[in-house]
Design a protein around this motif. Structure first.
Motif, PDB file in Angstrom:
ATOM      1  N   SER A 212       0.850  -1.179   0.129  1.00 16.25           N
ATOM      2  CA  SER A 212      -0.203   0.026   0.005  1.00 16.25           C
ATOM      3  C   SER A 212       0.884   1.251  -0.072  1.00 16.25           C
ATOM      4  O   SER A 212       0.559   2.335  -0.556  1.00 16.25           O
ATOM      5  CB  SER A 212      -0.896   0.218   1.103  1.00 16.25           C
ATOM      6  N   LEU A 213       2.069   1.179   0.465  1.00 16.43           N
ATOM      7  CA  LEU A 213       2.834   2.437   0.403  1.00 16.43           C
ATOM      8  C   LEU A 213       3.903   2.397  -0.666  1.00 16.43           C
ATOM      9  O   LEU A 213       4.834   3.142  -0.716  1.00 16.43           O
ATOM     10  CB  LEU A 213       3.710   2.459   1.699  1.00 16.43           C
ATOM     11  N   GLY A 214       3.795   1.501  -1.637  1.00 16.27           N
ATOM     12  CA  GLY A 214       4.600   1.328  -2.724  1.00 16.27           C
ATOM     13  C   GLY A 214       5.963   0.752  -2.546  1.00 16.27           C
ATOM     14  O   GLY A 214       6.757   1.102  -3.289  1.00 16.27           O
ATOM     15  N   HIS A 215       6.175  -0.009  -1.600  1.00 17.46           N
ATOM     16  CA  HIS A 215       7.549  -0.823  -1.517  1.00 17.46           C
ATOM     17  C   HIS A 215       7.170  -2.293  -1.831  1.00 17.46           C
ATOM     18  O   HIS A 215       6.302  -2.775  -2.269  1.00 17.46           O
ATOM     19  CB  HIS A 215       7.616  -0.590   0.073  1.00 17.46           C
ATOM     20  N   GLU A 216       8.445  -2.984  -2.121  1.00 16.32           N
ATOM     21  CA  GLU A 216       8.473  -4.289  -2.280  1.00 16.32           C
ATOM     22  C   GLU A 216       7.674  -5.109  -1.281  1.00 16.32           C
ATOM     23  O   GLU A 216       7.881  -5.022  -0.054  1.00 16.32           O
ATOM     24  CB  GLU A 216       9.856  -4.592  -2.376  1.00 16.32           C
ATOM     25  N   PRO A 217       6.972  -6.131  -1.836  1.00 17.38           N
ATOM     26  CA  PRO A 217       6.156  -6.738  -0.747  1.00 17.38           C
ATOM     27  C   PRO A 217       7.044  -7.705   0.135  1.00 17.38           C
ATOM     28  O   PRO A 217       6.719  -7.839   1.314  1.00 17.38           O
ATOM     29  CB  PRO A 217       5.448  -8.009  -1.762  1.00 17.38           C
ATOM     30  N   ALA A 218       8.279  -8.023  -0.347  1.00 14.53           N
ATOM     31  CA  ALA A 218       9.244  -8.758   0.589  1.00 14.53           C
ATOM     32  C   ALA A 218       9.512  -8.079   1.691  1.00 14.53           C
ATOM     33  O   ALA A 218       9.969  -8.214   2.978  1.00 14.53           O
ATOM     34  CB  ALA A 218      10.554  -9.169  -0.129  1.00 14.53           C
ATOM     35  N   ASN A 219       9.838  -6.644   1.719  1.00 12.01           N
ATOM     36  CA  ASN A 219      10.166  -5.737   2.611  1.00 12.01           C
ATOM     37  C   ASN A 219       9.135  -5.832   3.791  1.00 12.01           C
ATOM     38  O   ASN A 219       9.150  -5.574   5.047  1.00 12.01           O
ATOM     39  CB  ASN A 219      10.034  -4.330   2.407  1.00 12.01           C
ATOM     40  N   GLY A 220       7.829  -6.261   3.506  1.00 14.70           N
ATOM     41  CA  GLY A 220       6.900  -6.339   4.533  1.00 14.70           C
ATOM     42  C   GLY A 220       7.021  -7.825   5.553  1.00 14.70           C
ATOM     43  O   GLY A 220       6.578  -7.681   6.406  1.00 14.70           O
ATOM     44  N   ILE A 221       7.605  -8.695   4.987  1.00 17.33           N
ATOM     45  CA  ILE A 221       8.201  -9.713   5.682  1.00 17.33           C
ATOM     46  C   ILE A 221       9.395  -9.212   6.574  1.00 17.33           C
ATOM     47  O   ILE A 221       9.433  -9.788   7.789  1.00 17.33           O
ATOM     48  CB  ILE A 221       8.615 -11.072   4.718  1.00 17.33           C
ATOM     49  N   VAL A 222      10.120  -8.425   6.096  1.00 13.00           N
ATOM     50  CA  VAL A 222      11.411  -7.990   6.923  1.00 13.00           C
ATOM     51  C   VAL A 222      10.962  -7.126   8.004  1.00 13.00           C
ATOM     52  O   VAL A 222      11.519  -7.314   9.387  1.00 13.00           O
ATOM     53  CB  VAL A 222      12.313  -7.037   5.898  1.00 13.00           C
ATOM     54  N   VAL A 223       9.887  -6.289   7.835  1.00 11.02           N
ATOM     55  CA  VAL A 223       9.392  -5.642   9.029  1.00 11.02           C
ATOM     56  C   VAL A 223       8.149  -6.237   9.920  1.00 11.02           C
ATOM     57  O   VAL A 223       7.662  -5.955  10.917  1.00 11.02           O
ATOM     58  CB  VAL A 223       8.667  -4.197   8.604  1.00 11.02           C
ATOM     59  N   GLY A 224       7.998  -7.577   9.178  1.00 10.91           N
ATOM     60  CA  GLY A 224       7.054  -8.332   9.907  1.00 10.91           C
ATOM     61  C   GLY A 224       7.547  -9.417  10.971  1.00 10.91           C
ATOM     62  O   GLY A 224       8.151  -8.915  11.825  1.00 10.91           O
ATOM     63  N   SER A 225       7.341 -10.670  10.571  1.00 11.89           N
ATOM     64  CA  SER A 225       8.011 -11.689  11.681  1.00 11.89           C
ATOM     65  C   SER A 225       9.630 -11.513  11.826  1.00 11.89           C
ATOM     66  O   SER A 225      10.045 -11.810  12.692  1.00 11.89           O
ATOM     67  CB  SER A 225       7.310 -13.053  11.304  1.00 11.89           C
ATOM     68  N   MET A 226       9.991 -11.324  10.607  1.00 15.85           N
ATOM     69  CA  MET A 226      11.571 -11.364  10.892  1.00 15.85           C
ATOM     70  C   MET A 226      12.137 -10.382  11.926  1.00 15.85           C
ATOM     71  O   MET A 226      13.257 -10.813  12.427  1.00 15.85           O
ATOM     72  CB  MET A 226      12.229 -10.825   9.397  1.00 15.85           C
ATOM     73  N   ALA A 227      11.731  -8.947  11.672  1.00 14.98           N
ATOM     74  CA  ALA A 227      12.182  -8.317  12.788  1.00 14.98           C
ATOM     75  C   ALA A 227      11.469  -8.245  14.092  1.00 14.98           C
ATOM     76  O   ALA A 227      12.328  -7.854  15.088  1.00 14.98           O
ATOM     77  CB  ALA A 227      12.079  -6.759  12.343  1.00 14.98           C
ATOM     78  N   LEU A 228      10.252  -8.873  14.342  1.00 13.13           N
ATOM     79  CA  LEU A 228       9.399  -8.576  15.315  1.00 13.13           C
ATOM     80  C   LEU A 228       9.511  -9.837  16.280  1.00 13.13           C
ATOM     81  O   LEU A 228      10.051  -9.913  17.171  1.00 13.13           O
ATOM     82  CB  LEU A 228       7.981  -8.252  15.031  1.00 13.13           C
ATOM     83  N   ILE A 229       8.864 -10.835  15.944  1.00  9.88           N
ATOM     84  CA  ILE A 229       8.933 -12.218  16.516  1.00  9.88           C
ATOM     85  C   ILE A 229      10.489 -12.724  16.499  1.00  9.88           C
ATOM     86  O   ILE A 229      11.111 -13.320  17.110  1.00  9.88           O
ATOM     87  CB  ILE A 229       7.818 -13.179  16.116  1.00  9.88           C
ATOM     88  N   GLY A 230      11.184 -12.567  15.148  1.00  6.29           N
ATOM     89  CA  GLY A 230      12.221 -13.050  14.743  1.00  6.29           C
ATOM     90  C   GLY A 230      13.465 -12.356  15.555  1.00  6.29           C
ATOM     91  O   GLY A 230      14.573 -12.890  15.923  1.00  6.29           O
ATOM     92  N   ARG A 231      13.165 -10.866  15.840  1.00  3.13           N
ATOM     93  CA  ARG A 231      14.269 -10.244  16.516  1.00  3.13           C
ATOM     94  C   ARG A 231      15.393 -10.055  15.610  1.00  3.13           C
ATOM     95  O   ARG A 231      15.644 -10.343  14.497  1.00  3.13           O
ATOM     96  CB  ARG A 231      14.569 -10.879  17.779  1.00  3.13           C
ATOM     97  N   SER A 232      16.423  -9.266  16.239  1.00  2.00           N
ATOM     98  CA  SER A 232      17.461  -8.744  15.739  1.00  2.00           C
ATOM     99  C   SER A 232      18.410  -9.989  15.063  1.00  2.00           C
ATOM    100  O   SER A 232      19.086  -9.601  13.912  1.00  2.00           O
ATOM    101  CB  SER A 232      18.445  -7.636  16.539  1.00  2.00           C
ATOM    102  N   GLY A 233      18.595 -11.004  15.925  1.00  2.00           N
ATOM    103  CA  GLY A 233      19.566 -11.933  15.261  1.00  2.00           C
ATOM    104  C   GLY A 233      18.866 -12.590  14.040  1.00  2.00           C
ATOM    105  O   GLY A 233      19.812 -12.875  13.111  1.00  2.00           O
ATOM    106  N   THR A 234      17.662 -12.907  13.985  1.00  2.00           N
ATOM    107  CA  THR A 234      16.912 -13.660  12.677  1.00  2.00           C
ATOM    108  C   THR A 234      17.068 -12.217  11.601  1.00  2.00           C
ATOM    109  O   THR A 234      17.292 -12.869  10.403  1.00  2.00           O
ATOM    110  CB  THR A 234      15.668 -13.787  13.052  1.00  2.00           C
ATOM    111  N   THR A 235      16.887 -11.095  12.005  1.00  2.00           N
ATOM    112  CA  THR A 235      17.260 -10.162  10.970  1.00  2.00           C
ATOM    113  C   THR A 235      18.363 -10.175  10.381  1.00  2.00           C
ATOM    114  O   THR A 235      18.462 -10.009   9.177  1.00  2.00           O
ATOM    115  CB  THR A 235      16.842  -8.607  11.494  1.00  2.00           C
ATOM    116  N   VAL A 236      19.518  -9.964  10.969  1.00  2.00           N
ATOM    117  CA  VAL A 236      20.791 -10.156  10.686  1.00  2.00           C
ATOM    118  C   VAL A 236      21.228 -11.368   9.826  1.00  2.00           C
ATOM    119  O   VAL A 236      21.858 -11.446   8.824  1.00  2.00           O
ATOM    120  CB  VAL A 236      21.787  -9.990  11.792  1.00  2.00           C
ATOM    121  N   ALA A 237      20.672 -12.669  10.450  1.00  2.00           N
ATOM    122  CA  ALA A 237      21.030 -13.822   9.651  1.00  2.00           C
ATOM    123  C   ALA A 237      20.470 -14.021   8.221  1.00  2.00           C
ATOM    124  O   ALA A 237      20.884 -14.523   7.267  1.00  2.00           O
ATOM    125  CB  ALA A 237      20.422 -15.007  10.667  1.00  2.00           C
ATOM    126  N   TRP A 238      19.266 -13.474   8.342  1.00  2.00           N
ATOM    127  CA  TRP A 238      18.387 -13.806   6.933  1.00  2.00           C
ATOM    128  C   TRP A 238      18.656 -12.590   6.149  1.00  2.00           C
ATOM    129  O   TRP A 238      18.163 -12.729   4.696  1.00  2.00           O
ATOM    130  CB  TRP A 238      16.996 -13.938   7.020  1.00  2.00           C
TER     131      TRP A 238
END
Length: 267
Positions: free
Chosen positions: A25-51
């Motif tokens: 809806s904001l004109g970004h790549e859909p995959a960025n929605g996963i990055v700011v979704g479970s990857m960063a929130l439930i996944g936390r910083s370690g998962t974010t850096v790893a993936w």
């Protein structure tokens, strides 16, 4: 615990669907929605850096780790602001009273035994146990990759460490590992501090300023969803008593924050 894992697993899907919808809806790549979704929130910083490298290569994205860490830090703040008031609201609304004193837990409780001496032998034994877990994790990661399953190395090392920690007392009967446990704790504290310092200081978050609207809108919606799920679902699933209210507050920490945030909220 299995019920809580199931609820958290279901909420992963909710977070990702929400993140993808907001990103599109904001004109970004859909995959960025996963990055700011479970990857960063439930996944936390370690998962974010790893993936982050995998997402960047697979979807052609830039600033993945910086975007994820920005979402993770805003999630930490949101969890701290929501978790405590949510538990207080449940306790007051349903007039819940705290249970009586519970039995002292076997892990983390005070003990009358003399503290083990942390010397160079204990520290070296801790390093040996750590390296065995890393080698086993590396072997597990390669085995999974051979059958087509991609898994961050730190996750397979974590699995190996859990198995090794539970098998060690059975395999090393007669050996006092308490001192090396203290050595592992020391290594863990130092490593965690270095990880956060090196990761956050090297991210240059200001380069991800183009994602400010995505991070802001996403965390507002995700925080509202986490609070609603905790209030309307988690509290009732766990029985609607005082413990359920505490667990509901902890669920907000799970969904938006980190383990430390969750424990702080529940305390």
């Amino acid at each position: 615990l299995l019920v809580l894992i199931g609820l958290a697993g279901g909420f992963v899907v909710v977070q990702n669907l929400t993140g993808v919808a907001i990103a599109e809806s904001l004109g970004h790549e859909p995959a960025n929605g996963i990055v700011v979704g479970s990857m960063a929130l439930i996944g936390r910083s370690g998962t974010t850096v790893a993936w982050a490298p995998w997402f960047g290569e697979r979807f052609g994205l830039e600033h993945v780790s910086r975007l994820g860490l920005a979402a993770n830090m805003t999630g930490l703040i949101a969890a701290c602001c929501i978790g405590g008031p949510l538990a207080r609201s449940l306790i007051r609304r349903y007039r819940l009273s705290a249970p009586g004193p519970a039995r002292l837990p076997e892990v983390g409780g005070a003990t009358a035994d003399e503290a083990p001496r942390l010397d160079h032998h204990a520290f070296l034994l801790a390093l040996l146990r750590l390296h065995i877990a890393i080698l086993a994790g590396e072997a597990l990661a390669r085995g999974l990759q051979a059958v087509g399953i991609t898994m961050p190395l730190y996750v397979t090392c974590l699995i190996a460490g859990i198995l090794f920690a539970n098998l060690t007392p059975r395999l090393t009967k007669g050996i006092d590992l308490r001192a090396s446990d203290a050595g592992l704790t020391l290594i863990a504290y130092v490593s965690l501090g270095l990880f956060y310092t090196m990761t956050i200081m090297s991210q240059q978050l200001w380069t991800a300023g183009e994602f400010l609207s995505l991070v802001s809108v996403n965390i507002a919606v995700q925080a509202a969803l986490a609070a609603a799920c905790a209030y309307l679902v988690v509290f009732r699933v766990f029985g609607g008593d005082y413990d359920a209210a505490v667990i509901s507050a902890g669920f907000v920490g799970i969904a938006l924050g980190s383990t430390a945030t969750t424990l702080a909220i529940m305390a």
